[in-house]
Design a protein around this motif. Structure first.
Motif, mmCIF file in Angstrom:
data_model
loop_
_atom_site.group_PDB
_atom_site.id
_atom_site.type_symbol
_atom_site.label_atom_id
_atom_site.label_comp_id
_atom_site.label_asym_id
_atom_site.label_seq_id
_atom_site.Cartn_x
_atom_site.Cartn_y
_atom_site.Cartn_z
ATOM 1 N N SER A 63 0.840 -1.200 0.000
ATOM 2 C CA SER A 63 0.000 0.000 0.000
ATOM 3 C C SER A 63 0.876 1.252 0.000
ATOM 4 O O SER A 63 0.633 2.208 -0.738
ATOM 5 C CB SER A 63 -0.912 -0.028 1.240
ATOM 6 O OG SER A 63 -1.461 1.239 1.495
ATOM 7 N N GLY A 64 1.933 1.221 0.804
ATOM 8 C CA GLY A 64 2.843 2.360 0.895
ATOM 9 C C GLY A 64 3.545 2.653 -0.424
ATOM 10 O O GLY A 64 3.793 3.805 -0.753
ATOM 11 N N ARG A 65 3.839 1.598 -1.181
ATOM 12 C CA ARG A 65 4.476 1.828 -2.489
ATOM 13 C C ARG A 65 3.513 2.566 -3.414
ATOM 14 O O ARG A 65 3.901 3.516 -4.103
ATOM 15 C CB ARG A 65 4.917 0.499 -3.103
ATOM 16 C CG ARG A 65 6.203 -0.052 -2.475
ATOM 17 C CD ARG A 65 6.786 -1.208 -3.270
ATOM 18 N NE ARG A 65 5.997 -2.422 -3.159
ATOM 19 C CZ ARG A 65 6.100 -3.305 -2.148
ATOM 20 N NH1 ARG A 65 6.964 -3.105 -1.171
ATOM 21 N NH2 ARG A 65 5.346 -4.385 -2.120
ATOM 22 N N LEU A 66 2.236 2.159 -3.431
ATOM 23 C CA LEU A 66 1.274 2.840 -4.315
ATOM 24 C C LEU A 66 1.084 4.296 -3.901
ATOM 25 O O LEU A 66 0.920 5.176 -4.740
ATOM 26 C CB LEU A 66 -0.082 2.131 -4.271
ATOM 27 C CG LEU A 66 -0.237 0.847 -5.070
ATOM 28 C CD1 LEU A 66 -1.710 0.444 -5.098
ATOM 29 C CD2 LEU A 66 0.285 1.007 -6.488
ATOM 30 N N LEU A 67 1.093 4.526 -2.591
ATOM 31 C CA LEU A 67 0.859 5.898 -2.088
ATOM 32 C C LEU A 67 2.155 6.705 -2.023
ATOM 33 O O LEU A 67 2.140 7.843 -1.572
ATOM 34 C CB LEU A 67 0.203 5.828 -0.695
ATOM 35 C CG LEU A 67 -1.161 5.132 -0.651
ATOM 36 C CD1 LEU A 67 -1.647 5.012 0.789
ATOM 37 C CD2 LEU A 67 -2.190 5.888 -1.501
ATOM 38 N N LYS A 68 3.257 6.085 -2.460
ATOM 39 C CA LYS A 68 4.572 6.735 -2.502
ATOM 40 C C LYS A 68 5.010 7.235 -1.123
ATOM 41 O O LYS A 68 5.615 8.303 -0.991
ATOM 42 C CB LYS A 68 4.578 7.890 -3.510
ATOM 43 C CG LYS A 68 4.168 7.458 -4.919
ATOM 44 C CD LYS A 68 4.182 8.649 -5.875
ATOM 45 C CE LYS A 68 3.621 8.267 -7.246
ATOM 46 N NZ LYS A 68 3.459 9.444 -8.123
ATOM 47 N N ILE A 69 4.654 6.458 -0.077
ATOM 48 C CA ILE A 69 5.052 6.822 1.287
ATOM 49 C C ILE A 69 6.573 6.684 1.396
ATOM 50 O O ILE A 69 7.141 5.660 1.020
ATOM 51 C CB ILE A 69 4.336 5.901 2.310
ATOM 52 C CG1 ILE A 69 2.825 6.184 2.289
ATOM 53 C CG2 ILE A 69 4.907 6.090 3.710
ATOM 54 C CD1 ILE A 69 1.996 5.159 3.047
ATOM 55 N N SER A 70 7.224 7.744 1.893
ATOM 56 C CA SER A 70 8.691 7.733 1.962
ATOM 57 C C SER A 70 9.187 6.716 2.988
ATOM 58 O O SER A 70 10.150 5.998 2.732
ATOM 59 C CB SER A 70 9.217 9.119 2.342
ATOM 60 O OG SER A 70 8.585 10.140 1.622
ATOM 61 N N HIS A 71 8.557 6.707 4.161
ATOM 62 C CA HIS A 71 8.982 5.814 5.243
ATOM 63 C C HIS A 71 7.735 5.309 5.973
ATOM 64 O O HIS A 71 7.045 6.104 6.602
ATOM 65 C CB HIS A 71 9.875 6.550 6.247
ATOM 66 C CG HIS A 71 11.124 7.115 5.638
ATOM 67 N ND1 HIS A 71 12.284 6.394 5.494
ATOM 68 C CD2 HIS A 71 11.376 8.339 5.118
ATOM 69 C CE1 HIS A 71 13.203 7.143 4.912
ATOM 70 N NE2 HIS A 71 12.689 8.330 4.671
#
Ligand code: ZN
Length: 244
Positions: A63-71
């Motif tokens: 999910s974080g990859r799709l939302l481009k979450i840095s950390h």
């Protein structure tokens, strides 16, 4: 931006469009999720809490990859029991993270617990609220300030809010929105796709997607605290008025 959540899927379901918007604007985005969601009703075939936690960590990363979450970070607090923990200890943990990450803006769920009123959502709200306030004070958690870490004043604290409630639940009292993020169609689609990365929670997908398509065009926030003195004004940007 630093976003404190309780469970894997809160980041996409609650903050997904905003996190993506921030990343696309070049804002470094951090999500700190307090539990790995091991007490979820939907188990995704896991045979134990540990197995479910491991699955949900991977789903959170996707999910974080799709939302481009840095950390993205998942802590080890017990899902479903955040209201039974030592208050001073948890706030100290989150205060240290604020002092390390040094965000301009902190966002979390409202103390009512969001539209689901989950007790974990209420508690992450309260822990994060005190971490926002106490991270800036040199007389709070003084022991953290002995190894080069310094106090940090984030400039704004936001609670996620909504202008709808769930009809099959007990009444809740939401914080009045001050800030309206209108999602672009691709942001809404990515938010839904990020939520669907949480495959173990698949039974929730139809209801979530239907709710988002009906009411999800806006992500709403309540400005709960500000480091500068001013009256609340309607905003369309969590970073309005933020100084570098
Ligand atoms: Zn949650």
């Amino acid at each position: 931006m630093l976003c404190f959540t309780a469970h894997p899927d809160d980041e996409s379901g609650g903050f997904g469009g905003t996190l993506l918007r921030c990343a696309d604007r070049g804002v470094e985005t951090h999500v700190v999720c307090l539990t790995p969601g091991q007490a979820a009703t939907h188990r995704g075939g896991a045979r134990s809490d540990e197995e479910l936690a491991a699955i949900r960590r991977q789903e959170f990363a996707a999910s974080g990859r799709l939302l481009k979450i840095s950390h993205g970070t998942i802590l080890e607090y017990p899902d479903g029991k955040l209201d039974r923990l030592d208050f001073y200890g948890v706030v100290g943990d989150l205060t240290q993270r604020v002092r390390e990450i040094r965000p301009h803006v902190i966002a979390t769920i409202g103390p009512e617990g969001g539209v689901t009123a989950h007790t974990d959502h209420s508690m992450v709200s309260i822990f994060a609220t005190m971490a926002f306030h106490w991270a800036s004070r040199s007389n709070r958690y003084v022991e953290q300030l002995q190894n080069g870490l310094t106090v940090h004043q984030a400039q704004k604290l936001y609670y996620a809010s909504a202008l709808f409630t769930l009809s099959d639940r007990q009444p809740i009292s939401l914080p009045p929105p001050t800030t309206t993020i209108e999602l672009e169609p691709h942001e809404l689609e990515t938010k839904i796709a990020a939520f669907k990365c949480h495959t173990s929670q698949a039974p929730l997908f139809p209801y979530f997607e239907a709710t988002m398509r009906k009411r999800g065009r806006f992500e709403l926030y309540h400005l709960a605290a500000s480091a500068t003195l001013h009256r609340a004004q309607p905003e369309i940007d969590l970073f309005a008025g933020i100084k570098e």
